[in-house]
Design a protein around this motif. Structure first.
Motif, PDB file in Angstrom:
ATOM      1  N   LYS A   1     -12.421  35.247 -56.244  1.00  0.00           N
ATOM      2  CA  LYS A   1     -12.213  33.798 -56.208  1.00  0.00           C
ATOM      3  C   LYS A   1     -13.533  33.045 -56.115  1.00  0.00           C
ATOM      4  O   LYS A   1     -13.701  31.978 -56.716  1.00  0.00           O
ATOM      5  CB  LYS A   1     -11.322  33.434 -55.023  1.00  0.00           C
ATOM      6  CG  LYS A   1     -10.931  31.960 -54.974  1.00  0.00           C
ATOM      7  CD  LYS A   1      -9.877  31.699 -53.907  1.00  0.00           C
ATOM      8  CE  LYS A   1     -10.518  31.490 -52.562  1.00  0.00           C
ATOM      9  NZ  LYS A   1      -9.548  31.033 -51.542  1.00  0.00           N
ATOM     10  N   HIS A   2     -14.488  33.612 -55.401  1.00  0.00           N
ATOM     11  CA  HIS A   2     -15.770  32.941 -55.191  1.00  0.00           C
ATOM     12  C   HIS A   2     -16.879  33.476 -56.106  1.00  0.00           C
ATOM     13  O   HIS A   2     -18.045  33.112 -55.932  1.00  0.00           O
ATOM     14  CB  HIS A   2     -16.196  33.071 -53.730  1.00  0.00           C
ATOM     15  CG  HIS A   2     -15.316  32.310 -52.774  1.00  0.00           C
ATOM     16  ND1 HIS A   2     -15.438  30.950 -52.557  1.00  0.00           N
ATOM     17  CD2 HIS A   2     -14.273  32.724 -52.010  1.00  0.00           C
ATOM     18  CE1 HIS A   2     -14.527  30.562 -51.682  1.00  0.00           C
ATOM     19  NE2 HIS A   2     -13.804  31.614 -51.336  1.00  0.00           N
ATOM     20  N   GLY A   3     -16.518  34.313 -57.061  1.00  0.00           N
ATOM     21  CA  GLY A   3     -17.503  34.799 -58.025  1.00  0.00           C
ATOM     22  C   GLY A   3     -18.533  35.729 -57.442  1.00  0.00           C
ATOM     23  O   GLY A   3     -19.672  35.791 -57.930  1.00  0.00           O
TER      24      GLY A   3
ATOM     25  N   ARG B   1     -16.011  35.286 -43.078  1.00  0.00           N
ATOM     26  CA  ARG B   1     -17.370  35.857 -43.146  1.00  0.00           C
ATOM     27  C   ARG B   1     -18.121  35.434 -44.404  1.00  0.00           C
ATOM     28  O   ARG B   1     -19.242  35.893 -44.643  1.00  0.00           O
ATOM     29  CB  ARG B   1     -17.291  37.388 -43.126  1.00  0.00           C
ATOM     30  CG  ARG B   1     -16.569  38.009 -41.946  1.00  0.00           C
ATOM     31  CD  ARG B   1     -17.328  37.862 -40.635  1.00  0.00           C
ATOM     32  NE  ARG B   1     -18.695  38.317 -40.703  1.00  0.00           N
ATOM     33  CZ  ARG B   1     -19.073  39.620 -40.673  1.00  0.00           C
ATOM     34  NH1 ARG B   1     -18.160  40.576 -40.602  1.00  0.00           N
ATOM     35  NH2 ARG B   1     -20.355  39.940 -40.717  1.00  0.00           N
ATOM     36  N   LEU B   2     -17.531  34.564 -45.206  1.00  0.00           N
ATOM     37  CA  LEU B   2     -18.070  34.256 -46.528  1.00  0.00           C
ATOM     38  C   LEU B   2     -19.485  33.702 -46.478  1.00  0.00           C
ATOM     39  O   LEU B   2     -20.367  34.131 -47.236  1.00  0.00           O
ATOM     40  CB  LEU B   2     -17.142  33.278 -47.259  1.00  0.00           C
ATOM     41  CG  LEU B   2     -17.420  33.080 -48.750  1.00  0.00           C
ATOM     42  CD1 LEU B   2     -17.247  34.389 -49.503  1.00  0.00           C
ATOM     43  CD2 LEU B   2     -16.487  32.021 -49.326  1.00  0.00           C
ATOM     44  N   GLU B   3     -19.724  32.756 -45.601  1.00  0.00           N
ATOM     45  CA  GLU B   3     -21.057  32.150 -45.528  1.00  0.00           C
ATOM     46  C   GLU B   3     -22.107  33.172 -45.120  1.00  0.00           C
ATOM     47  O   GLU B   3     -23.197  33.229 -45.699  1.00  0.00           O
ATOM     48  CB  GLU B   3     -21.040  30.986 -44.531  1.00  0.00           C
ATOM     49  CG  GLU B   3     -22.329  30.168 -44.547  1.00  0.00           C
ATOM     50  CD  GLU B   3     -22.251  28.929 -43.670  1.00  0.00           C
ATOM     51  OE1 GLU B   3     -23.323  28.444 -43.250  1.00  0.00           O
ATOM     52  OE2 GLU B   3     -21.127  28.449 -43.402  1.00  0.00           O
ATOM     53  N   GLU B   4     -21.769  34.031 -44.135  1.00  0.00           N
ATOM     54  CA  GLU B   4     -22.700  35.081 -43.720  1.00  0.00           C
ATOM     55  C   GLU B   4     -22.955  36.051 -44.869  1.00  0.00           C
ATOM     56  O   GLU B   4     -24.094  36.503 -45.084  1.00  0.00           O
ATOM     57  CB  GLU B   4     -22.119  35.864 -42.551  1.00  0.00           C
ATOM     58  CG  GLU B   4     -21.964  35.116 -41.254  1.00  0.00           C
ATOM     59  CD  GLU B   4     -21.265  35.985 -40.225  1.00  0.00           C
ATOM     60  OE1 GLU B   4     -21.943  36.896 -39.674  1.00  0.00           O
ATOM     61  OE2 GLU B   4     -20.052  35.797 -40.005  1.00  0.00           O
ATOM     62  N   LEU B   5     -21.891  36.398 -45.587  1.00  0.00           N
ATOM     63  CA  LEU B   5     -22.025  37.329 -46.704  1.00  0.00           C
ATOM     64  C   LEU B   5     -22.948  36.759 -47.789  1.00  0.00           C
ATOM     65  O   LEU B   5     -23.839  37.477 -48.281  1.00  0.00           O
ATOM     66  CB  LEU B   5     -20.652  37.625 -47.304  1.00  0.00           C
ATOM     67  CG  LEU B   5     -20.641  38.457 -48.590  1.00  0.00           C
ATOM     68  CD1 LEU B   5     -21.220  39.852 -48.350  1.00  0.00           C
ATOM     69  CD2 LEU B   5     -19.217  38.564 -49.151  1.00  0.00           C
ATOM     70  N   CYS B   6     -22.748  35.512 -48.136  1.00  0.00           N
ATOM     71  CA  CYS B   6     -23.590  34.899 -49.177  1.00  0.00           C
ATOM     72  C   CYS B   6     -25.044  34.886 -48.758  1.00  0.00           C
ATOM     73  O   CYS B   6     -25.946  35.110 -49.585  1.00  0.00           O
ATOM     74  CB  CYS B   6     -23.099  33.484 -49.483  1.00  0.00           C
ATOM     75  SG  CYS B   6     -21.494  33.436 -50.325  1.00  0.00           S
TER      76      CYS B   6
END
Length: 448
Positions: free
Chosen positions: A194-196, A438-443
């Motif tokens: 979804k977030h590429g 966790r998306l922001e940390e992952l990016c």
């Protein structure tokens, strides 16, 4: 010579009886180089017949086959090449273990055979070095097209100068299995889609391999869709299958009818994806894990099936001369394998919460059922130790900034063979929620 189009290619070791054919291909290559402004790289005699014979005898000569014909020949070996110890006017991409390709030559019958060979070699090691003559612009263009970067100048044993190139993987994704716990991973992967968010390589074990397939082909929602639809279908996973066919999972239904007809798998998207995909299996003869590169999902579906073939309730899968079962038996979370293939930075998706440590398992019937495979049964008996040591390693690598871990934020109680759509959906949604959290940390991890 007539060019063959749309012919499936495969790589195999050169057989002694192919020696004369290989010599003719090298002779063609010498003429081709001379006609394209590169008469000096091989001259009229290189590689000499004795060197070609040595390559074959030592098991380092490979042929790319188009049907029954040789489309290309090349040398491939993993390990240090003495001529690469010193590099001038530049530097190698990294100092990690690598593979090398030399003496690659096309027979001219299949367009792109050379590219296929270097991609095959790269899929084996994930860190590949190669060199070529300054005048060999054809080879240089092919290497750049396949993602190799120029590193500097090396010298051969006779002092001749060569331009050196290297290609190394960047970030990898490791997917643990766990039967129906794996639907948690499907939720995480759908958030990635979804977030590429993409990776250079994906290594899945068991259920991780099953859900990793749909991620690499870019099919958002496919895993949860067909799991919900077929989880109560006896052909999908049931004791009935076990009693009737000797396997918990109906092979024909799950690995052919579903992906080929009922919920079509996008084979073309998989093949077009730049992401390399591997499945982890257990080799019964050696008791060690095998990490198999998958380049053609339909043709290599048995390797994926082997990765998810649980012991005791599955037939042994015979694939490329090996006897294989579920990859989780020997390496449930193959971070070491991923790192050996050149992925120095990895995201790991676990299907157990952060506090989980595997307890010793009761000695099952394995010593009887698999008595012909003592090394496999030994690996099974030590499985809990291997698992817990791997978790320790992952946590250390996480502290050092080399690994990013996503795991269930709640205790996982779903059974391996759960058929309750509501429970399956709940675990999938947990995977989605944890990944979004966790998306922001992952990016940030992926950018550094």
């Amino acid at each position: 010579m007539e060019e063959k189009r749309n012919t499936p290619l495969r790589v195999e070791k050169t057989r002694p009886e192919q020696f004369e054919q290989v010599l003719r291909i090298y002779d063609r290559a010498r003429h081709f180089m001379a006609e394209h402004g590169n008469p000096n790289q091989w001259g009229n005699t290189n590689p000499p017949a004795a060197r070609v014979r040595q390559d074959i005898d030592e098991g380092n000569s490979y042929v790319c086959m188009a049907g029954g014909e040789i489309a290309a020949v090349f040398y491939y070996k993993e390990g240090e090449d003495p001529t690469y110890r010193v590099i001038e006017n530049g530097a190698w991409v990294n100092d990690a273990p690598y593979g090398v390709v030399h003496r690659i030559s096309s027979a001219g019958i299949v367009k792109g055979a050379g590219s296929f060979c270097v991609r095959w070699a790269f899929s084996r090691c994930g860190n590949l070095r190669i060199d070529t003559h300054r005048d060999n612009t054809v080879m240089q263009n092919m290497l750049k097209k396949n993602g190799f970067v120029y590193c500097g100048i090396i010298h051969l044993e006779d002092g001749a100068e060569r331009l050196a190139f290297q290609k190394a993987y960047g970030i990898g994704l490791v997917l643990e299995g766990g039967g129906m716990r794996g639907i948690y991973t499907a939720g995480v992967l759908d958030v990635f889609l979804k977030h590429g968010i993409t990776f250079d390589g994906v290594l899945g074990v068991s259920a991780g391999a099953i859900h990793g397939c749909s991620y690499v082909s870019g099919q958002y929602g496919r895993s949860i869709r067909y799991y919900l639809k077929y989880c109560q279908d006896k052909r999908f996973m049931s004791v009935s299958n076990l009693l009737r066919h000797g396997e918990l999972v109906n092979t024909q239904f799950c690995y052919h009818e579903i992906p080929e007809k009922l919920d079509p798998y996008d084979y073309e998207a998989f093949e077009a994806s730049p992401t390399r995909f591997y499945v982890g299996c257990s080799n019964l003869k050696t008791g060690r894990p095998e990490f198999l590169p998958i380049t053609d999902m339909k043709a290599q579906i048995d390797a994926v099936r082997a990765s998810a073939s649980l012991p005791y309730v599955s037939h042994i899968v015979r694939y490329e001369g090996m006897e294989l079962l579920d990859g989780g038996c020997t390496d449930s979370i193959p971070i070491r394998g991923m790192m050996r293939m050149g992925y120095r930075k990895n995201v790991v998706v676990l299907t157990r919460d952060a506090s989980y440590r595997k307890p010793p398992e009761p000695v099952g019937p394995g010593h009887i059922l698999y008595c012909r495979y003592p090394q496999f049964t030994a690996a099974m008996n030590h499985r809990h130790k291997t698992y817990n040591q791997t978790v320790q390693l992952i946590r250390r690598l996480e502290r050092e900034g080399h690994v990013f871990v996503i795991c269930p934020s709640q205790l996982m109680t779903i059974s391996r063979i759960c058929s309750d759509p509501q429970e399956i959906m709940g675990v999938y949604e947990l995977g989605c929620a944890d990944a979004e959290t966790r998306l922001e940390e992952l990016c940030q991890f992926l950018k550094v």
